[in-house]
Design an enzyme around this catalytic site. Structure first.
Site, PDB file in Angstrom:
ATOM      1  N   ASP A   1      -1.545   6.535   6.344  1.00 26.16           N
ATOM      2  CA  ASP A   1      -2.760   5.814   5.565  1.00 26.16           C
ATOM      3  C   ASP A   1      -3.057   4.674   6.777  1.00 26.16           C
ATOM      4  OD1 ASP A   1      -4.477   3.815   4.627  1.00 26.16           O
ATOM      5  OD2 ASP A   1      -3.204   3.625   2.930  1.00 26.16           O
TER       6      ASP A   1
ATOM      7  N   LYS B   1     -12.865  -1.526   6.232  1.00 26.86           N
ATOM      8  CA  LYS B   1     -12.293  -2.474   6.922  1.00 26.86           C
ATOM      9  C   LYS B   1     -12.464  -2.661   8.303  1.00 26.86           C
ATOM     10  CE  LYS B   1      -9.163  -2.621   3.348  1.00 26.86           C
ATOM     11  NZ  LYS B   1      -8.394  -1.561   2.431  1.00 26.86           N
TER      12      LYS B   1
ATOM     13  N   TRP C   1       0.718  -1.225   0.139  1.00 27.07           N
ATOM     14  CA  TRP C   1       0.073   0.066  -0.143  1.00 27.07           C
ATOM     15  C   TRP C   1       0.880   1.292   0.157  1.00 27.07           C
ATOM     16  CZ3 TRP C   1      -4.565  -0.368  -1.818  1.00 27.07           C
ATOM     17  CH2 TRP C   1      -5.334  -1.650  -1.606  1.00 27.07           C
TER      18      TRP C   1
HETATM   19  C1  LIG Z   1      -7.674  -1.366   1.433  1.00 25.67           C
HETATM   20  C2  LIG Z   1      -6.664  -0.218   1.589  1.00 25.67           C
HETATM   21  C3  LIG Z   1      -6.593   0.902   0.685  1.00 25.67           C
HETATM   22  C4  LIG Z   1      -7.367   1.245  -0.443  1.00 25.67           C
HETATM   23  O1  LIG Z   1      -8.704   1.503   0.231  1.00 25.67           O
HETATM   24  P1  LIG Z   1      -9.913   1.737  -1.104  1.00 25.67           P
HETATM   25  O2  LIG Z   1     -11.044   2.254  -0.042  1.00 25.67           O
HETATM   26  O3  LIG Z   1     -10.374   0.284  -1.518  1.00 25.67           O
HETATM   27  O4  LIG Z   1      -9.434   2.674  -1.846  1.00 25.67           O
HETATM   28  C5  LIG Z   1      -5.457   1.665   0.854  1.00 25.67           C
HETATM   29  N1  LIG Z   1      -4.570   1.501   1.926  1.00 25.67           N
HETATM   30  C6  LIG Z   1      -4.761   0.337   2.846  1.00 25.67           C
HETATM   31  C7  LIG Z   1      -3.537   0.314   4.029  1.00 25.67           C
HETATM   32  C8  LIG Z   1      -5.768  -0.419   2.630  1.00 25.67           C
HETATM   33  O5  LIG Z   1      -5.881  -1.384   3.509  1.00 25.67           O
END
Ligand SMILES: *Cc1c(COP(=O)(O)O)cnc(C)c1O
Length: 372
Positions: free
Chosen positions: A183, A207, A108
């Site tokens: 993030d 998530k 990521w």
């Molecule tokens: C799932 C995830 C993303 C992408 O998320 P979306 O909402 O699908 O764009 C980005 N960073 C991390 C750490 C993730 O787990």
């Protein structure tokens, strides 16, 4: 009926109490006093008093839950966490020549670096990849953060590689003036957050906090007002903040669902209680993996993720049999990400200890049946 346990990395399992409440309120949402309003949340105007009350309550509960200081704005946006890879540099970098440092600890943060390079001078401060694997977080003292870096981007939990920061880096202590951008899509609300070290944090809700469609952005007030001219209006933090994230129609149902999850988390004792439970679940699973020669996880013990546990089985040819058996035992979503193969169990807040115990029991059973 016993529902299966869902270990999917996202969208992921939700608390049963939240799903039941949403079902109860689906056709006719009741207001604070329990008076049915005659509409589903999906049918309400986002400018009407009903939805505004849902929105304000969700916002206030989120601030309480995460102990977000007053000098941070919270935005409810769309586009997913991935869009923030572009939107953060568009908002925080004053020009395309601005320098940004990336800490590459997995898939990521690697993606973030590539995407941001369209809008700024993205430099890699450290690359933790060794022989195609990510299993460690190099000591922040060794990171090469450019002097003129406006911010340092980290991914606090690498959802695919299972590498997590258990403490955020203190950039000031490292002698850097850069802001920290995090993030935290896959570990937000898994435990308390240290806002003193953060300039901006973002996360998709699907998530650990709800359903797909809602992206949370936390931005310190003094970082507003510097967006590049080409930044789209709906992605301009300053404009969205001035409009309570309602410049256009927000993802109303996703906000409502996240609001139910915030209430559930508060009723469960908040983030310290969650962290304790999450540590217990992860300890159980890692111990099972480590005590067996049939399963393996190679991530350094000090940065193993509490949320996403990738692991391998000794005999690759048995992977399909493992997954098939797991489904029959009521254990879903265990297939590893296609880029790394193997298996992965996601232990988000809504995963119960009972679910984790059930997984561990299956792991032990499968090993007994299959190990040579
Ligand atoms: C799932 C995830 C993303 C992408 O998320 P979306 O909402 O699908 O764009 C980005 N960073 C991390 C750490 C993730 O787990």
């Amino acid at each position: 009926m016993q529902r299966p346990y869902n270990f999917s990395p996202g969208p992921s399992t939700l608390p049963i109490a939240v799903l039941e409440r949403a079902a109860l309120e689906l056709l006719n949402w009741p207001d604070e006093d329990g008076k049915p309003c005659g509409m589903s949340v999906m049918e309400m105007s986002h400018r009407g008093s009903e939805f505004i009350s849902i929105y304000r309550k969700a916002m206030a509960n989120l601030r309480t839950l995460l102990a977000v200081p007053d000098h941070f704005k919270i935005l409810f946006l769309q586009g997913g966490a991935l869009l923030q890879n572009s939107v953060v540099p568009l908002n925080l970098c004053t020009s395309p020549e601005s320098v940004v440092a990336f800490v590459r600890t997995g898939a990521w943060s690697g993606k973030s670096l590539i995407e941001a390079s369209r809008y700024c001078l993205a430099k890699c401060a450290v690359n933790a990849e060794i022989n195609g694997c990510f299993t460690s977080i190099p000591n922040p003292a060794t990171w090469e953060i450019a002097n003129d870096a406006e911010y340092v981007h980290i991914c606090s939990n690498e959802t695919i590689h299972g590498v997590e920061f258990h403490e955020l880096p203190d950039l000031k202590k490292l002698g850097s003036k850069a802001e920290l951008v995090v993030d935290c899509s896959s570990d937000i609300a898994s435990g308390p957050m240290d806002w003193t070290r953060i300039g901006l944090a973002f996360a998709g809700a699907q998530k650990n906090l709800g359903i797909a469609g809602l992206t949370l952005v936390f931005v310190r007030e003094d970082l507003l007002g510097r967006a590049q001219k080409i930044c789209p209006e709906v992605m301009n933090y300053t404009i969205q903040s001035e409009n309570e994230s309602m410049l256009n129609t927000p993802p109303t149902y996703a906000i409502y669902m996240a609001g139910l999850v915030f209430e559930w988390l508060l009723s469960e004792g908040g983030l310290l209680a969650m962290q304790k439970k999450n540590k217990e679940k992860a300890r159980l699973l890692y111990a099972t993996i480590d005590n067996s020669s049939y399963y393996s996880n190679n991530v350094d013990s000090e940065c193993r993720s509490l949320m996403n546990v990738p692991f391998y089985i000794q005999d690759k040819a048995k992977l399909e049999a493992f997954l098939h058996g797991a489904t029959q035992h009521g254990l879903l979503g265990l297939k590893g990400h296609k880029s790394v193969g193997g298996l992965r169990a996601s232990l988000f807040n809504a995963m119960t200890l009972a679910g984790t115990e059930s997984l561990v029991a299956y792991l032990k059973w499968f090993e007994l049946e299959n190990a040579s």
